[in-house]
Write a protein that holds these residues in place. Structure first.
Motif, PDB file in Angstrom:
ATOM      1  N   TRP B  27      25.692 100.436   2.493  1.00 38.48           N
ATOM      2  CA  TRP B  27      25.430  99.202   2.691  1.00 38.48           C
ATOM      3  C   TRP B  27      26.970  98.575   2.369  1.00 38.48           C
ATOM      4  O   TRP B  27      27.110  97.250   3.077  1.00 38.48           O
ATOM      5  N   THR B  28      27.953  98.899   1.253  1.00 36.46           N
ATOM      6  CA  THR B  28      29.000  98.106   0.980  1.00 36.46           C
ATOM      7  C   THR B  28      30.562  97.870   2.132  1.00 36.46           C
ATOM      8  O   THR B  28      30.992  97.895   2.729  1.00 36.46           O
ATOM      9  N   VAL B  29      30.236  99.710   2.299  1.00 35.40           N
ATOM     10  CA  VAL B  29      31.221 100.001   3.573  1.00 35.40           C
ATOM     11  C   VAL B  29      30.576  99.244   4.918  1.00 35.40           C
ATOM     12  O   VAL B  29      31.984  98.494   4.898  1.00 35.40           O
ATOM     13  N   PHE B  30      29.130  98.998   5.044  1.00 35.45           N
ATOM     14  CA  PHE B  30      29.175  98.033   6.329  1.00 35.45           C
ATOM     15  C   PHE B  30      29.328  96.999   5.966  1.00 35.45           C
ATOM     16  O   PHE B  30      30.030  96.023   6.899  1.00 35.45           O
ATOM     17  N   MET B  31      29.722  96.146   4.974  1.00 33.81           N
ATOM     18  CA  MET B  31      29.935  94.585   4.736  1.00 33.81           C
ATOM     19  C   MET B  31      31.690  94.689   4.974  1.00 33.81           C
ATOM     20  O   MET B  31      31.904  93.978   5.506  1.00 33.81           O
ATOM     21  N   VAL B  32      32.241  95.713   4.126  1.00 35.24           N
ATOM     22  CA  VAL B  32      33.930  95.718   4.329  1.00 35.24           C
ATOM     23  C   VAL B  32      34.109  95.737   5.481  1.00 35.24           C
ATOM     24  O   VAL B  32      34.668  95.072   6.183  1.00 35.24           O
ATOM     25  N   LEU B  33      33.417  96.928   6.013  1.00 34.94           N
ATOM     26  CA  LEU B  33      33.753  96.856   7.863  1.00 34.94           C
ATOM     27  C   LEU B  33      33.691  95.801   8.911  1.00 34.94           C
ATOM     28  O   LEU B  33      34.354  95.051   9.353  1.00 34.94           O
ATOM     29  N   ILE B  34      32.380  94.713   8.141  1.00 31.05           N
ATOM     30  CA  ILE B  34      32.097  93.217   8.744  1.00 31.05           C
ATOM     31  C   ILE B  34      33.364  92.333   8.684  1.00 31.05           C
ATOM     32  O   ILE B  34      34.224  92.481  10.017  1.00 31.05           O
ATOM     33  N   GLY B  35      33.830  92.615   7.534  1.00 29.08           N
ATOM     34  CA  GLY B  35      34.670  91.290   7.484  1.00 29.08           C
ATOM     35  C   GLY B  35      36.418  92.299   7.871  1.00 29.08           C
ATOM     36  O   GLY B  35      36.599  91.421   8.823  1.00 29.08           O
ATOM     37  N   GLY B  36      36.558  93.195   7.352  1.00 24.46           N
ATOM     38  CA  GLY B  36      38.140  93.954   7.298  1.00 24.46           C
ATOM     39  C   GLY B  36      38.141  94.180   9.271  1.00 24.46           C
ATOM     40  O   GLY B  36      38.637  93.600   9.596  1.00 24.46           O
TER      41      GLY B  36
END
Lengths: 414, 247
Positions: B27-36
């Motif tokens: 979940w965290t990686v996915f959110m970071v990827l969405i943003g970054g």
């Protein structure tokens, strides 16, 4: 020490709450396009808009209105702004609240960038079709590559109705009748949805099993067997082949469904035909010009010579779209935006008719709060302290002479 | 419980904690990827991805794959090298597309009322799946860079053509020929995006006549290989575990 820390923390919390509340509760409507913040010299010494007309103050969704008028490309174009060799006749509206149904310079449709000549005057019109209800500030605008947007006067136009009833119906050269608002949308959703599901399927296939900790331990221990099984490889090959297959199938289908397609159209349009303006027979020499900061007034000493055969009087000074009028000579009834119209803002020391062959030196004062409101007084902070504008002389037969003025400006502070 | 004791008391509990950890990290990686990844792609691909009248057969085809292979390469370097997980590129693109669709729908359409059929994102999923499968089957970052990077660039245009083809139908409008995409750009006013900013159909590929898309795609694929190498090193570097020596 602890008491101080607690107080700081408490006050910070209160300040944060106040900021958030203020941000949430105070949301004023933005009703302009930043034209006042544009450098004064940009507005004074580049494009001069005049004779503008907004055809309707109120339109219903799907109805059209037109903005028309003229613009003069200032011959003394400032060095700090790129020449208008690549420009685009735009319209300053808050997003596509209208669609631009057409825009013309002279008789030429100008959907692309155009090249303009310094010192020339062009007529233009922009046809707008109402799309989104509301009250919108509609500006004329010319984008200049290397110069940015040069925004002209703006006027509020009201759109009534509902956006849901808006239609943008067209017929293509291949015979399709369509509504451009929604054309191809279900196709976009289908393909993006399909590919997203395929991507999700690939990731879900892998995260059904333990993902991070056991795999990291196995990799660190060098026990790679079993992390990728033969079944995994078969599944991967299915995804690989399936991906290529779907891409080829989709492309083939698209080509058969749309056999005639053309590339995007682009390119600079040259050869815009300027207006043939009658040669001005009034000659104006700016002897000196100053801006009185405390009085918000610009004073010019002009030597005017009438080389024509009819007497003229100075009726208007137009700079940066602000119009200063001498009401005894000329009154505007075009519905020009009131905040840009100083209808009694021009005074002339001797504005009796200037007879043919006569030369007279006059003191002209253009004063109005618009100097401050439109931040034109910031001109005194420009690196090249000059002003420019259009002077309009009127004769008793209703004729008009347009004369461009351009001269250094001296600020007066006391 | 001392620091040396395990936080779990049974294998079942360990598995449960491990799975919880998986989902938290995913979940965290996915959110970071969405943003970054989203910010990166908007800053580098920007208008080419925003508007149909920028999606041309030369520059869009060239630029979009080159600037978008970055995060997939880096995330692959981490997930494959550390966990033997072959979905680095796909999860990047899932994050990017979700972020883009949220942005396009809520901001472009919901806030500023640009029709969605004018501002939909590019489709990067076919290239992502090929990239992941090639890495998994080859177990080689070099091969993935060469074959995967090539596939990423080559498959971009055909992968998007079914979506953009309807917008390349010609139309006569006020005496001039447009594509529907051109007309969208003309009709739906972008005050801050004058026509001359639009970088389409520029270049010196005139000798290829109408068949410039494959040439652009090959060039894009070649540069994508290089960018993959570069960003896979970034990913490798960022996924290093380093310890500070105690004094």
């Amino acid at each position: 020490m602890k008491t101080i820390k607690d107080k700081v923390a408490k006050l910070s919390f209160v300040a944060l709450l106040m900021t958030l509340s203020a941000a949430m509760l105070y949301t004023p409507t933005a009703s302009a396009h930043g034209e006042k913040s544009q450098a004064a010299f940009m507005r004074m010494r580049t494009i001069h808009w005049f004779d503008l007309n907004w055809s309707k103050p109120k339109v219903a969704v799907n109805e059209t209105m037109e903005i028309s008028g003229k613009f003069h490309v200032f011959a003394g174009w400032p060095e700090t702004v790129d020449k208008p060799e690549v420009t685009f006749l735009n319209i300053g509206i808050p997003g596509p609240v209208f669609i631009r149904a057409g825009s013309w310079i002279g008789d030429q449709l100008v959907p692309r960038s155009v090249s303009l000549e310094l010192g020339e005057t062009y007529s233009f019109r922009v046809l707008l079709k109402a799309r989104r209800p509301g009250e919108w500030h509609v500006h004329t605008m010319m984008n200049v590559e290397g110069g940015g947007p040069i925004i002209g006067p703006g006027k509020f136009v009201t759109i009534t109705g509902t956006m849901g009833s808006f239609r943008n119906e067209l017929t293509t050269l291949t015979g399709e009748n369509l509504d451009l608002e929604t054309w191809g949308l279900s196709n976009v959703y289908f393909w993006h949805g399909l590919w997203y599901l395929i991507g999700v399927a690939w990731v879900v296939y892998w995260i059904r099993r333990p993902v991070f900790v056991p795999r990291a331990l196995a990799v660190n221990a060098g026990k790679l067997d079993g992390l990728v099984t033969d079944t995994d490889k078969k599944v991967a090959i299915i995804f690989f082949v399936g991906t290529i297959g779907i891409v080829l199938l989709g492309m083939g289908q698209a080509n058969s469904k749309y056999p005639v397609t053309t590339p995007l159209q682009a390119g600079l349009m040259r050869g815009m035909v300027p207006l043939e303006m009658p040669e001005a027979f009034v000659d104006v020499k700016v002897e000196e010009a100053s801006y009185r900061v405390p009085g918000r007034a610009m004073q010019m000493t002009l030597t005017v010579t009438n080389n024509g055969d009819v007497a003229v009087r100075l009726g208007e000074f137009n700079t940066a779209s602000v119009r200063f009028l001498d009401p005894e000579v000329y009154q505007d009834d075009s519905g020009y935006p009131a905040d840009l119209l100083a209808d009694a803002g021009l005074s002339v020391s001797d504005n009796s008719p200037l007879q043919p062959g006569e030369t007279r030196t006059i003191e002209v004062t253009a004063s109005d709060a618009a100097w401050e409101v439109y931040r034109l007084s910031d001109l005194i902070y420009d690196p090249d302290s000059r002003f420019a504008g259009l002077l309009f002389f009127f004769d008793e037969n209703g004729g008009r002479q347009m004369v461009m003025v351009d001269a250094p400006l001296i600020p007066v502070f006391i | 419980m001392s620091a040396s004791q395990s936080a779990v008391r049974s294998r079942a509990e360990a598995v449960k904690v491990s799975r919880t950890f998986d989902y938290l990290i995913l979940w965290t990686v996915f959110m970071v990827l969405i943003g970054g990844y989203h910010i990166h792609y908007m800053l580098t691909g920007g208008d080419w991805d925003f508007w149909t009248d920028w999606k041309d057969r030369r520059l869009w085809v060239t630029v979009a794959p080159i600037v978008s292979i970055t995060f997939p390469a880096a995330v692959q370097a981490c997930l494959w090298a550390r966990y033997r997980l072959p979905f680095g590129a796909t999860i990047c693109v899932l994050g990017l597309l979700l972020g883009e669709w949220i942005n396009r729908y809520l901001n472009f359409w919901g806030w500023t009322y640009f029709p969605v059929n004018f501002c939909f994102p590019s489709n990067l999923m076919p290239g992502a799946i090929l990239l992941d499968v090639i890495l998994m089957l080859s177990n080689s970052f070099t091969l993935t860079a060469v074959l995967g990077g090539m596939a990423w660039g080559l498959v971009f245009y055909p992968g998007n053509w079914p979506i953009i083809a309807p917008f390349h139908i010609p139309i006569e409008y006020n005496g001039m020929m447009f594509t529907l995409a051109d007309l969208q750009g003309y009709h739906y006013v972008r005050t801050g995006t004058p026509e001359y900013i639009r970088m389409v159909e520029k270049g010196t590929l005139r000798t290829f006549g109408k068949d410039v898309a494959p040439v652009s795609a090959f060039f894009s694929a070649f540069v994508s290989i290089l960018i993959y190498f570069l960003w896979h090193f970034f990913g490798n570097w960022f996924s290093q575990t380093r310890f500070v020596q105690s004094t």
